[in-house]
Every structure is written in structure tokens, then in C-alpha cells.
Enzyme design. Sequence first.
Site, PDB file in Angstrom:
ATOM      1  N   TYR A 189       0.928  -1.135  -0.071  1.00 26.70           N
ATOM      2  CA  TYR A 189      -0.071  -0.092   0.136  1.00 26.70           C
ATOM      3  C   TYR A 189       0.975   1.353   0.013  1.00 26.70           C
ATOM      4  CZ  TYR A 189      -3.748  -3.142   1.174  1.00 26.70           C
ATOM      5  OH  TYR A 189      -4.933  -4.135   0.949  1.00 26.70           O
ATOM      6  N   TYR A 227     -11.538  -1.321  -0.420  1.00 25.52           N
ATOM      7  CA  TYR A 227     -11.474  -0.736   0.784  1.00 25.52           C
ATOM      8  C   TYR A 227     -10.183  -0.248   1.160  1.00 25.52           C
ATOM      9  CZ  TYR A 227      -8.151  -4.053   3.360  1.00 25.52           C
ATOM     10  OH  TYR A 227      -6.934  -4.704   3.751  1.00 25.52           O
ATOM     11  N   ARG A 228      -9.254  -0.235   0.474  1.00 26.47           N
ATOM     12  CA  ARG A 228      -8.063   0.313   0.820  1.00 26.47           C
ATOM     13  C   ARG A 228      -6.987   0.393  -0.319  1.00 26.47           C
ATOM     14  NH1 ARG A 228      -4.393  -2.999   5.587  1.00 26.47           N
ATOM     15  NH2 ARG A 228      -2.537  -1.442   5.677  1.00 26.47           N
ATOM     16  N   HIS A 277       4.604  -6.300  -4.698  1.00 28.47           N
ATOM     17  CA  HIS A 277       3.141  -6.512  -5.148  1.00 28.47           C
ATOM     18  C   HIS A 277       2.315  -5.283  -4.619  1.00 28.47           C
ATOM     19  CE1 HIS A 277       1.675  -6.875  -0.869  1.00 28.47           C
ATOM     20  NE2 HIS A 277       2.724  -7.256  -0.492  1.00 28.47           N
ATOM     21  N   ASP A 296      -1.922 -11.428   8.276  1.00 25.48           N
ATOM     22  CA  ASP A 296      -1.175 -12.547   7.701  1.00 25.48           C
ATOM     23  C   ASP A 296       0.488 -12.613   8.154  1.00 25.48           C
ATOM     24  OD1 ASP A 296      -2.969 -14.111   5.522  1.00 25.48           O
ATOM     25  OD2 ASP A 296      -3.090 -11.919   5.290  1.00 25.48           O
TER      26      ASP A 296
END
Length: 603
Positions: free
Chosen positions: A145, A540-541, A459, A207
Site C-alpha cells: 500500500y 477498501y484500501r 506487490h 497474515d
Amino acid sequence: MPDTLTLNGGNDALNGNINRATAKSSSKKVPNPDTEAKESRNPGSPLTLPPGFTPEKYAEFISAVQLIVGKENVDLITDAAQLIHEHYTDPSKAHDMHNVVEKTYFVASAVLCPRDVKDIQDIMRLCNQFEMPVWPFSIGRNTGYGGAAPRLPGSIGLDLGKHMNKVLEVNVEGAFALVEPGVTFFDLHDYLVKNNLRDQLWVDVPDVGGGSIIGNAVERGVGYTPYGDHWMMHCGMEIVLPSGELIRTGMGALPDPSRPHSEGLRPDQVPGNRAWQLFNYGFGPYNDGIFSQSNLGIVTKMGIWLMPNPRGYQAYLITLPKDEDLSKALDIIRPLRLQMVLQNVPTLRHILLDAAYSGNKKSYTDKDEPLNDEELDSIAKKLKLGRWNFYGAVYGPEPVRNVLWSTIKQAFSTIEGAKFILPEETTEHPVLQTRSGTLQGIPSLDELAWVNWQPNGAHLFFSPIAKITGEDGMLQYSMTKKRCKEAGIDFIGTFTIGMREMHHIVCIVFDRYNKAKRDRAHWLIRTLIQDAAEHGWGEYRTHLALMDQIADTYCFNDNAQMKLNETIKNALDPKGILAPGKNGVWPSNYDKDAWRISAPDAF
Ligand code: ADP
């Protein structure tokens, strides 16, 4: 300073991904990065100056802030060679380690490490004086992110976690903890273990466990026990506002004379109300929401509810052989989850997520293109997994677990070829062993492995919300799979089941040192966001580079919600210093259109 500014005008820090449109800058607006200032950079001045700053004004700010936090807590980023920290276990505090645009774009000019709340308040007051943009983070992993990087290049990074990392309280009776920004999931879990409290309380973990509890909760991250929705489970916050003022939310606003404390304490040192971590709402408007995914405050303390040890636990895996089983599985999952037969946040993972956990792409094939159905089946066979793999757990004493597990088994048995596997019965399913820990609140780093599917793996997460129905799930999956194929990228994803919706988490893995592959990943996520919006799905983000695009999709009634967010932003932060542009909310002194980042031209 030129009157008309170009975001990409010869600036080698940028690349073709950044909006090339020239942006008119009125005298009031803060301009885009100024190439002139950059080229005449003095030695020792930052790699990227904050917009509107000369090297001299910047140096003046640094001298003043050193007096607040001490020289040792100011790290200037003067050279791209400093941006070498690229691994989760040794994360960068200044740039995005999973960069999808040039890695020198989203970069802080300096990183400050405040020692306490007072330092933060003083820094905010100084930033207001200088109109200095500042980007707070707790640990700065925020993987996929944007990491610790600021949305606005050249902002000051505020590393809250380095010094402010205490577990302030663990309350067994009330089953909660009060933590500072630097407390990670590992830290709180270790605290419970060391203090022999794990027998009583569990912390829910995501995670990978190296992130901050506060950072994850404010970004609305999830874990996998029944307490998986971290924002839902937070209770009571202490926040420094952009002005430097300190507030406590909910019951924290009510002084508690019954709690012992001595005179002369600063407000942040005064013990909180004894119901602060027990009741979220307090009295009057409920404020906490505006400090989540927001740029309205710096969270310095937060309560998080802990899960009482359920006195019994069993993880399980259900493998489903066919691609189209996704549809049936989701229609089975929805009623079970609503009735809380599924007590936790279970996940339905695509075979490639599990395959990538166990080895990189090269270990399965020499092929670079996305794998086809036949190849996926052969991997599933090799790993003794299904095309879809459902990981869950049942909690409680044995009789309770038995009833729940037999109900779950019965429901999934209607899918032909479904297999039921318990971690105790196998040594062949490494993902199940890891999930068995995660689903009982034991943090790990194991899930970092799938990012190595590609060499130099980085990623992005594409994470739309969907109804838990076979129809919606299949539609979202087919749309995503088709676009992944067009981009030449393997679909790797999972459906994470919330209370009434699911987060479809698509892990877009790319080689961070290969520009062409990076551009494909960037194209893919932008295209998916647009496709999703056309179906009425929103994320959502998101990553820094995509915040404006996603904010634009939440546009009901002529962007009424954004207008509200901007009104609040301008009222609370009139100088626009705190995290300008976060989640698409720009203060009025920035020209938001000029800061947009658009898709790479082509690939
Ligand atoms: P992680 O926990 O994964 O290391 P970060 O600490 O980087 O995550 O936090 C993720 C994002 O959440 C940050 O970029 C910032 O926008 C926001 N954030 C994190 N901590 C705070 C905080 N204490 N106050 C306000 N915003 C925060």
C-alpha cells in the site's frame, strides 16, 4: 518559481506514470515539485524538497526541528543511495519498497522520530509555522500500500514507532490492551506469552505480524480470528490534531478522578477513564471514524480488544477441486457466516496463492506467461490442494467445536470432490500449518513467501469489496482473471470473509526492477479499479499511487462525500500540513488535479 508548473518537467525522479498535464498554479496554491530547486540542490539538501520550499527554508525548518527532537532523531534523505532498505524485516522508513512508479518519487525529504506525544505536538506546531507537509506512520511496513512513503513527495516522514512502542496496559478483566504506535502484533503477542497471559487472552493478527496494531487498525486491516476486523475491535484513541492539540475519543474525554495520578502530568500522561477501552462511543458525535484512513490526526494511543482464550481450537482446510466451485462455496459460506457457525474470518484462497507460498514460479515452470487451467490443475495435484482452498477454524470447548465442524462439513460436502483436512493429520500442507497459527492469533512471517513468485518480487493489492454470493464472486473473479491475463500476470488471490461482505484480495506480484513488468502491474490495477467501479464495486484500501483514482469512484451525488471530507480537512488543518492527498483528500492549498498519477502509456 515558474507560474505554470509541470509535474514531470525533466525531473529524473519521476517517470512516465506521473500525470504530465501542466497545472496552473495560483499564487495561493502549493505547487508541484520544482525542478529548478531540485537541479540547484545544495549538497546536504534533500533528494526531494517539499513543494514550495527553497533549500534555505528547508534548512531553517530542519534546524528548528532538531531543537525539538534532537539531531539524532532527524534522518535527512539526501541521496537515492539511501533508499536501500527493501525487505520486510528491514523496512525503509523513507520510500515505498514495492514501488510501482520510480522508487525516488514517493519519498520523504527527512524522517523524524518523536520521543513522545509532546514532541509530536511541538512538531505539528512547527510544521504549521513553516507550512511543512508531514506524513505520520507507526511502523511503515504497510506492505503493498506504499510502505512508509508519503503521498506527497518531499513530505517529512514521522516515524512514531521508533520510540513510542510501549504496551501501556493489558487488562485481563476487560480483555483489552492499550498500545502506542510502535507496538507490533509480534510485540503484543510476545507480551502476552512473557506475562503468562496467552492462556487468558489472544491478540488477532494479520497474515504477517510485523506491522503496527495502530497502523493496521486505522487503515482498517483484517486478521482471521473472530476478532478479525481490527477497526471494529479498536476502542478509544488519543490523537494529536493538526493544530497540535491533544484529544481522547469516546470515554477517554471524561476525566476519571478514581484513577490514581500525581499532579503536574501532561495531558497525555494522565491515566484514561476506566471505561475508555470498554465503550467506544462516549457521548455526542462519534469521532473515531474521521481518524481512520484519514489525514486529520496522529493517533498516539489506541485500545484494542483482545479475544478471551476460547478454551479449545481446531483449524481446518477444505479443498475444492474446480474453478467454478468458487460459486457454490460462496453460497454455502454466506449463511454459515451470518449464523456465526463460521465464527472467524475464513479465507478462500486460489491455488496459486498457496503454490507461491511453497515456491517461486520458476520452481513450477519455465513459462513467463500466466498459467492456464491445465497447469493450475497439475500444480494443485502436486501440492494435494484444490483449485480453491478454504481455511477456517472452530473455537470453543470440544462439544461446541464438534457441532460446528460437523455442520460446516455437511454443508461443504455438497461440493463434489471436497476434501476435509486437519493440520494434525498431515505434514503435507504447509499453508495449513501457518494458518493454524494465524487463526489462533500467533503471528508469523511465513506469508511473505508468495511475493517471491516473481524475481525481485514486489506487490500491489487490488482489494474490492463484494457481496458473499456465488454470482458476485464469480463475476469479480472472472473480470479480474481476464485483466490479469491481458497484463500477462498470474491471478493470485483470496476471498476474505467478513461479517456480511468479502474482501477480494488480489495480489499483483511483479518484478520491481523491471520497468516493463512494473508498468503492467500498474496498468492492471488501474484498469481493475475502473472495471470494478463500472460494476458498483469499490476498494477498501489502496496504494498511494491509486488513492485519487479510487476516491473519484466514490462519487455519489456529485462527490458529496469528498466535499464533506474536504470541508472537515480544511477546518481542522487550514495550512494543509497533515498527509496532504491521503486517500484522495487534498487540502485547499494544493492543486489536487496537478498531483494526480495516471496509468503508464502502454506496455
Ligand atoms: P504497518 O503497521 O503496516 O507498518 P504503517 O505504520 O505504515 O503500517 O501505517 C499505515 C498507514 O496508516 C500510514 O501510512 C498512515 O497513513 C496511517 N497511520 C499509521 N499509523 C498512524 C498513526 N499513529 N496516526 C495516524 N495515521 C497513522
